[in-house]
Scaffold this motif. Structure first.
Motif, mmCIF file in Angstrom:
data_model
loop_
_atom_site.group_PDB
_atom_site.id
_atom_site.type_symbol
_atom_site.label_atom_id
_atom_site.label_comp_id
_atom_site.label_asym_id
_atom_site.label_seq_id
_atom_site.Cartn_x
_atom_site.Cartn_y
_atom_site.Cartn_z
ATOM 1 N N TYR A 172 0.856 -1.181 0.000
ATOM 2 C CA TYR A 172 0.000 0.000 0.000
ATOM 3 C C TYR A 172 0.897 1.237 0.000
ATOM 4 O O TYR A 172 1.918 1.273 0.696
ATOM 5 C CB TYR A 172 -0.904 0.019 1.225
ATOM 6 N N ASN A 173 0.529 2.246 -0.753
ATOM 7 C CA ASN A 173 1.374 3.433 -0.907
ATOM 8 C C ASN A 173 1.778 4.014 0.441
ATOM 9 O O ASN A 173 0.918 4.389 1.254
ATOM 10 C CB ASN A 173 0.634 4.502 -1.708
ATOM 11 N N LEU A 218 4.105 8.357 -1.129
ATOM 12 C CA LEU A 218 2.750 8.548 -0.604
ATOM 13 C C LEU A 218 1.734 8.491 -1.740
ATOM 14 O O LEU A 218 2.052 8.777 -2.894
ATOM 15 C CB LEU A 218 2.646 9.888 0.121
ATOM 16 N N ASN A 219 0.528 8.135 -1.406
ATOM 17 C CA ASN A 219 -0.543 8.003 -2.390
ATOM 18 C C ASN A 219 -0.905 9.359 -3.015
ATOM 19 O O ASN A 219 -1.138 10.321 -2.291
ATOM 20 C CB ASN A 219 -1.773 7.407 -1.701
ATOM 21 N N GLU A 310 -7.309 3.146 0.443
ATOM 22 C CA GLU A 310 -5.901 2.784 0.617
ATOM 23 C C GLU A 310 -5.255 3.626 1.707
ATOM 24 O O GLU A 310 -4.532 3.106 2.567
ATOM 25 C CB GLU A 310 -5.141 2.955 -0.704
ATOM 26 N N ASN A 311 -5.519 4.920 1.703
ATOM 27 C CA ASN A 311 -4.945 5.796 2.733
ATOM 28 C C ASN A 311 -5.405 5.407 4.129
ATOM 29 O O ASN A 311 -4.612 5.372 5.076
ATOM 30 C CB ASN A 311 -5.316 7.251 2.465
ATOM 31 N N LYS A 312 -6.677 5.102 4.274
ATOM 32 C CA LYS A 312 -7.213 4.751 5.594
ATOM 33 C C LYS A 312 -6.608 3.452 6.106
ATOM 34 O O LYS A 312 -6.361 3.307 7.310
ATOM 35 C CB LYS A 312 -8.733 4.648 5.530
ATOM 36 N N TYR A 315 -3.087 4.403 7.302
ATOM 37 C CA TYR A 315 -3.113 5.170 8.551
ATOM 38 C C TYR A 315 -3.520 4.301 9.736
ATOM 39 O O TYR A 315 -3.011 4.480 10.853
ATOM 40 C CB TYR A 315 -4.084 6.351 8.427
#
Length: 337
Positions: A172-173, A218-219, A310-312, A315
């Motif tokens: 994942y990014n 980063l994404n 993807e970000n969630k 994180y």
């Protein structure tokens, strides 16, 4: 008091990674070293193996730090032996990772047996200098000395275990670089508090390189790290733990990776960590069962009515890792006294 001269290797490490990365990205595109964005639909392919540039920035900064210790502080030979062993291990691991990347992870890359043998070889520099402390204590049981078994067994297990599992929690990014920053920050802080300032500084140099790399990773990512970086980070985590006598803390804060191993074993080491992308940018589970912390994160978000992205996912794993680190410092606060 911190010497301001130390800003020089920090800045050189950061800017070496920052400025050379665009050249790597361009070259990777020219030669077709491109990987798919598995968590996105119809996304442009991304340059692979960019982590080798972060490793280069780390090596350059570390060599400058060695020059500072030798010419300015006139450090002892013991320091030089340990730090050159560290550099050698990182270079071997990065080289193994790069070969694995070039052979192609989607086509299997190096076989599991080949990978384990090569990474086991990477531990040799630490073994031959008899790195670390062979004595350790356990609550209510007292102190134990493993003697020759520590360098011959514990060190290889530590290097192989950390290097081969760090790339399992990935895909994942920004995930791998962020995890490296968190873990090395924790161990670097512990090393500094326990009087191993040079180990703390070496950790800082890799953290700085990862921060520079993260700007591209980063994404939406412009470059992926590849095994050239994940093997090196995992190996460095083990090295800091060994040389700083921080093994118990390191094992505890590595809990997310231990859990990931169990999830991957559940899938016979064949199930991938990616989610199933939707057109709106959200993610679904790729399988009917959970085969990684990434999948668990997606499942939990869907269970609580949160749209997984993807970000969630990234994180949430970072937050879990941070929580484990905090708990680790509370449980092992005795190492700081």
């Amino acid at each position: 008091m911190i010497d301001l001269i130390l800003i020089i290797p920090v800045l050189i490490s950061f800017f070496t990674t920052l400025f050379l990365m665009p050249f790597w990205i361009k070259k990777a595109r020219d030669i077709g070293l491109l990987w798919e964005e598995m968590n996105k639909i119809n996304a442009e392919k991304v340059a692979g193996s960019g982590g080798i540039i972060a490793v280069l920035g780390f090596i350059v900064g570390t060599l400058i730090y060695i020059a500072y210790r030798v010419f300015y502080l006139q450090a002892s030979n013991d320091f030089l032996i340990a730090i050159f062993a560290l550099i050698t291990v990182i270079l071997i691991l990065a080289g193994i990772g790069l070969v694995d990347d070039l052979l192609g992870w989607q086509r299997g890359g190096l076989s599991i047996r080949s990978r384990l043998i090569l990474i086991l070889f990477a531990a040799v520099p630490l073994v031959v200098i008899n790195a670390g402390e062979s004595s350790f204590s356990l609550p209510f049981l007292g102190t134990f000395n493993l003697g020759i078994f520590y360098p011959l067994i514990i060190i290889p297990i530590g290097i192989v275990g950390a290097a081969t599992t760090f790339n399992m929690l990935a895909g994942y990014n920004g995930l791998e670089a962020g995890q490296g920053i968190l873990l090395l920050s924790a161990l670097g802080f512990a090393a500094y508090i326990t009087g191993n300032s040079w180990l703390a500084f070496v950790s800082l140099l890799m953290i700085i390189c990862l921060l520079a790399f993260l700007l591209y990773n980063l994404n939406p990512s412009k470059v992926f790290p590849g095994d050239s970086l994940t093997y090196a980070i995992g190996g460095l985590i083990a090295i800091i733990a060994i040389l700083g006598n921080l093994e118990r803390l390191a094992v505890f804060i590595y809990i997310p990776y231990i859990l990931e191993v169990f999830f991957k074993l559940r899938g016979g080491l064949k199930k991938q960590s990616f989610g199933k992308p939707n057109k709106d940018g959200t993610l679904d589970l790729r399988y009917n069962k959970i085969y990684g912390l990434e999948h668990l994160s997606i499942w939990l978000m869907k269970y609580f009515g949160i749209k997984p992205t993807e970000n969630k996912v990234v994180y949430s794993i970072w937050a879990f890792q941070f929580l484990i680190i905090i708990i680790g410092f509370i449980l092992f606060k005795g190492i700081f006294t």
